[in-house]
Scaffold this motif. Structure first.
Motif: not given
Length: 309
Positions: A44-48, A38, A172, A15, A20, A7, A11
């Motif tokens: 932008g971003q991914s995860g939480t 995350m 997921p 980008h 991280r 991942a 990313a």
């Protein structure tokens, strides 16, 4: 969870520079456990890491790092006093900036949070002793992360409404490798998640011998005869757990037919039917939620079994 190299690499490829944000440690009540991470990039971003004021603060700090070109940062945040969150605990976050040149080669890994120097003996020892999937550790100014846990295989037989709902819920989840089987390519949706392998097969039961014996199985096809053939094949092959969609009436008939095929009552009873939590209802999404809950608790053997024995 451990560093997800795939991942992170994806990313960075998409980008450029990415930060991280890792929950390195917690004290008291906190929204997520150590190891949660995350990824943040310029727009932008991914995860939480739990949302709310904590995540807003983390994302803002990550974008400041991107703008300034800083490599690492570390901060302990008391959730109540600093962020007015109700959790009441504290979270230690680590920010790490990655670009193509800075991508880590593998995990487990140890990285200094300040100027680079020789790895302390305490860090080297922790790196050797960490079990796969263990929480990260901050030790003597270094971040130490374990190898990822072993991926548990899940084989889903059938791509109808319930199969699609279950795959959408389970895909997921970390630590799962999903194999999805149905009769032809047009049985599957157009978009398949990256950790799902879709296999069209004219005779699905013949694929059972390819499944790892430690796999969980969910048998959800449109054809009762195929369901029975898959149950028969699974009982011969072995499995960690196996769930069959159906009613108590269907299961009573299947028990009788599987017994006639030579399987013992004790072995047949390892198959759970019906699957999920029957109190949630029969909607595909409700079944998927119940199934996912059972799998997260350890396997299909935890599923509700409203059936004759």
């Amino acid at each position: 969870m451990s560093l997800d190299l795939a991942a992170l690499t994806a990313a960075v490829t998409a980008h450029g520079a990415v930060v991280r944000v890792l929950v390195a440690a917690t004290a008291g009540s906190a929204p997520r456990d150590p190891g949660t991470a995350m990824l943040v990039w310029e727009d932008g971003q991914s995860g939480t890491i739990g949302g709310g004021a904590l995540e807003h603060e983390a994302v803002t700090a990550a974008r400041d790092m991107l703008a300034a070109g800083r490599a690492t940062a570390q901060r302990r945040l008391p959730l109540g006093p600093a962020l007015r969150q109700c959790c009441g605990g504290a979270v230690t976050l680590v920010w790490e900036r990655f670009d193509e040149a800075a991508l880590p080669g593998a995990v487990p890994r140890a990285r200094p949070m300040g100027p680079a120097g020789d790895m302390p003996a305490t860090v080297a020892r922790r790196l050797r002793e960490m079990r796969p999937g263990a929480a990260p550790a901050l030790l003597d100014g270094w971040l130490v992360e374990a190898a990822p846990p072993e991926v548990r295989p899940l084989w889903v037989w059938g791509a109808g409404h319930v199969g699609r709902a279950i795959v959408s819920v389970m895909a997921p989840m970390p630590g799962r490798a999903i194999t999805w089987i149905d009769l032809s390519p047009d049985c599957f949706p157009d978009a398949i998640p990256g950790n799902v392998t879709a296999i069209p097969a004219a005779a699905p039961e013949a694929l059972m011998r390819r499944a790892p014996v430690e796999a969980d199985h969910l048998i959800l096809t449109r054809d009762h005869d195929l369901d029975l053939a898959l149950c028969h094949a699974a009982l011969h092959h072995g499995f960690a757990s196996c769930g069959l969609i159906g009613s108590a009436t269907k299961w009573a008939r299947f028990r009788s037919r599987l017994s006639a095929l030579g399987h013992s009552n004790a072995l047949i009873s390892r198959i759970a039917c019906p699957i999920g939590d029957t109190s949630l209802g029969r909607d595909p999404q409700a079944i998927a939620v119940g199934v996912a809950s059972a799998l997260l608790k350890g396997g299909n053997e935890k599923m509700t079994r409203d059936r004759a024995v």
